[in-house]
Design an enzyme around this catalytic site. Structure first.
Site, PDB file in Angstrom:
ATOM      1  N   VAL A  64       0.836  -1.205   0.000  1.00 54.28           N
ATOM      2  CA  VAL A  64       0.000   0.000   0.000  1.00 54.28           C
ATOM      3  C   VAL A  64       0.870   1.255   0.000  1.00 54.28           C
ATOM      4  O   VAL A  64       0.569   2.228  -0.693  1.00 54.28           O
ATOM      5  CB  VAL A  64      -1.004  -0.001   1.176  1.00 54.28           C
ATOM      6  CG1 VAL A  64      -1.859   1.257   1.159  1.00 54.28           C
ATOM      7  CG2 VAL A  64      -1.888  -1.241   1.130  1.00 54.28           C
ATOM      8  N   CYS A  65       1.964   1.232   0.729  1.00 57.43           N
ATOM      9  CA  CYS A  65       2.855   2.399   0.764  1.00 57.43           C
ATOM     10  C   CYS A  65       3.482   2.636  -0.606  1.00 57.43           C
ATOM     11  O   CYS A  65       3.611   3.783  -1.049  1.00 57.43           O
ATOM     12  CB  CYS A  65       3.935   2.211   1.822  1.00 57.43           C
ATOM     13  SG  CYS A  65       3.271   2.132   3.504  1.00 57.43           S
ATOM     14  N   THR A  66       3.855   1.569  -1.281  1.00 50.64           N
ATOM     15  CA  THR A  66       4.400   1.711  -2.630  1.00 50.64           C
ATOM     16  C   THR A  66       3.338   2.283  -3.559  1.00 50.64           C
ATOM     17  O   THR A  66       3.608   3.216  -4.333  1.00 50.64           O
ATOM     18  CB  THR A  66       4.918   0.358  -3.151  1.00 50.64           C
ATOM     19  OG1 THR A  66       5.957  -0.098  -2.276  1.00 50.64           O
ATOM     20  CG2 THR A  66       5.459   0.478  -4.566  1.00 50.64           C
TER      21      THR A  66
END
Length: 158
Positions: free
Chosen positions: A46-48
């Protein structure tokens, strides 16, 4: 927690830009609005996706002279590798000491897997006076911000 209308807490920290440099928030906002996009950890799905979404929309921020910074507790060295692997052209602030996440009150833990002292997913837009003009904080790490809303807030902060 800091909120809209508050003065954003000042900080000086390492920033991954391909090299490792230093950023002082008051210097950064002198050039125009700043978007601080806090994320729990580099190289996670999700951060990517979130940082790549900011990358893909970067022209909307640049058009209003806003500067985007990702902020996590990862080291600046791993953040540089994360930048390189995802072709990110904006700086990633390393809050390895966790001072920034504490000042913005966005510290979280993933107790079920034994990870503590990470950043919540949060976005703050600051104007040139360091006033927070937009604040979004999620307690659910799988939820991404509304990127159009953030871009609109950055435009309004100019």
């Amino acid at each position: 927690m800091v909120d809209e209308g508050d003065t954003a807490p000042e900080f000086t920290a390492p920033v991954a830009t391909g090299d490792v440099e230093s950023i002082t928030l008051s210097d950064a906002v002198a050039d125009g609005p700043v978007v601080l996009a806090f994320f729990p950890g580099a190289f996670t799905s999700v951060c990517t996706a979130e940082m790549c979404s900011f990358r893909d929309r970067l022209s909307a921020f640049e058009d209003v002279d806003a500067t985007v910074y990702g902020v996590s507790t990862d080291s600046p060295f791993s953040l540089n590798e994360f930048r390189a692997q995802n072709d990110l052209s904006f700086g990633l602030v390393s809050d390895h000491e966790k001072d920034i996440i504490d000042a913005y009150d966005v510290r979280t833990s993933f107790d079920h897997i034994g990870l503590h002292g990470l950043a919540k997913r949060a976005v703050f837009v600051l104007d040139s006076d360091r006033t927070i003009t937009y604040a979004w904080v999620s307690d659910d790490p799988s939820v991404e911000p509304d990127y159009d809303e953030v871009a609109t807030a950055a435009d309004a902060a100019d």
